[in-house]
Design a protein around this motif. Structure first.
Motif, mmCIF file in Angstrom:
data_model
loop_
_atom_site.group_PDB
_atom_site.id
_atom_site.type_symbol
_atom_site.label_atom_id
_atom_site.label_comp_id
_atom_site.label_asym_id
_atom_site.label_seq_id
_atom_site.Cartn_x
_atom_site.Cartn_y
_atom_site.Cartn_z
ATOM 1 N N VAL A 3 76.581 72.970 32.182
ATOM 2 C CA VAL A 3 76.992 74.153 32.932
ATOM 3 C C VAL A 3 75.795 74.821 33.604
ATOM 4 O O VAL A 3 74.750 75.021 32.973
ATOM 5 N N ASN A 4 75.957 75.145 34.890
ATOM 6 C CA ASN A 4 74.951 75.867 35.680
ATOM 7 C C ASN A 4 73.586 75.186 35.678
ATOM 8 O O ASN A 4 72.536 75.819 35.620
ATOM 9 N N ASN A 5 73.623 73.875 35.779
ATOM 10 C CA ASN A 5 72.407 73.075 35.930
ATOM 11 C C ASN A 5 72.820 71.792 36.645
ATOM 12 O O ASN A 5 73.213 70.821 36.014
ATOM 13 N N LEU A 6 72.735 71.819 37.966
ATOM 14 C CA LEU A 6 73.330 70.746 38.763
ATOM 15 C C LEU A 6 72.422 70.363 39.916
ATOM 16 O O LEU A 6 71.844 71.218 40.581
ATOM 17 N N SER A 7 72.316 69.065 40.152
ATOM 18 C CA SER A 7 71.578 68.570 41.310
ATOM 19 C C SER A 7 72.547 67.783 42.180
ATOM 20 O O SER A 7 73.185 66.834 41.713
ATOM 21 N N PHE A 8 72.687 68.203 43.439
ATOM 22 C CA PHE A 8 73.615 67.488 44.319
ATOM 23 C C PHE A 8 72.910 67.025 45.585
ATOM 24 O O PHE A 8 71.882 67.564 45.991
#
Length: 228
Positions: A3-8
């Motif tokens: 949650v709330n740690n994303l690389s796109f």
């Protein structure tokens, strides 16, 4: 669950609206109280060739891109193969399965989730321009990560100019992408983003904008350059 740690990454050929798509997704995260570091690779091309926008999103301060991918929005097949070595376990790929035939076996990468969304068909049914596939993909991505679509809609309204038809089409494209993913892949992706606090006062700046603001603050009155 992450949650709330994303690389796109959003990737496709030059001219496919990669930069705008990255801006919309990145700034919608900023308006939800999250921190974002984004960058785009610029090729010396007007159309054709590969472009990609990278962004890392976190509740903590972010000072660089992560170097890996949790979620890839692939607007063409080439993008998937170019970035396949950057996937982490459980990463997701949003792509158009009606024009791209892909699988774990073909890609040679295990533990990747495939989210086929008919980007082209949705745009065609809306009678929109092909570039709007990026907006459909954003809508699908927002659904997969369980984020707030209205934050994206706010930015679409701000960036669509005064042309009412263009605004309506882009809002519809984002909605169609969101609803397709909601109906077909609900709770299937284990990376999520949650709104920390809603704000319209935080800036999401490019490096050029930051330099420009610094120059103005320092007293610069005139600057000329090429290319602009």
């Amino acid at each position: 669950m992450k949650v709330n740690n994303l690389s796109f990454v959003i990737g496709g050929e030059a001219g496919a609206g990669i930069n705008l798509a990255g801006f919309l997704l990145g700034k919608s995260c900023v308006r939800g109280g999250l921190n974002v570091f984004g960058t785009i690779d610029y090729q010396s091309l007007i159309r054709g060739g590969h472009n990609a926008y990278y962004a890392t999103v976190s509740e903590e301060e972010v000072f660089s891109q992560s170097g890996y991918i949790d979620l890839l929005l692939a607007l063409n097949e080439e993008t998937i193969y170019i970035h396949k070595h950057e996937f982490v376990e459980g990463a997701g790929i949003v792509y158009d399965g009606e024009s791209i035939d892909i699988s774990s076996e073909k890609l040679g990468v295990k533990s990747v989730r495939f989210y086929s969304v008919p980007l082209g068909r949705i745009v065609k049914e809306l009678k929109g321009a092909p570039v709007m596939r990026n907006t459909v993909a954003i809508g699908a991505a927002i659904s997969l990560i369980n984020y707030d679509l209205e934050l994206v809609n706010e930015l679409i309204r701000e960036t669509s100019g005064k042309e009412e038809k263009r605004l309506e089409l882009n809002l519809a494209a984002a909605k169609e992408g969101y609803e397709y993913a909601e109906q077909n892949y609900k709770n299937d992706f284990d990376r999520k983003l949650e709104v920390v606090s809603r704000t319209r006062n935080r800036m999401f700046l490019t490096g050029s904008e930051a330099v420009g603001l610094g120059a103005i603050k320092a007293g610069c009155k005139f600057y000329a350059a090429y290319p602009n």
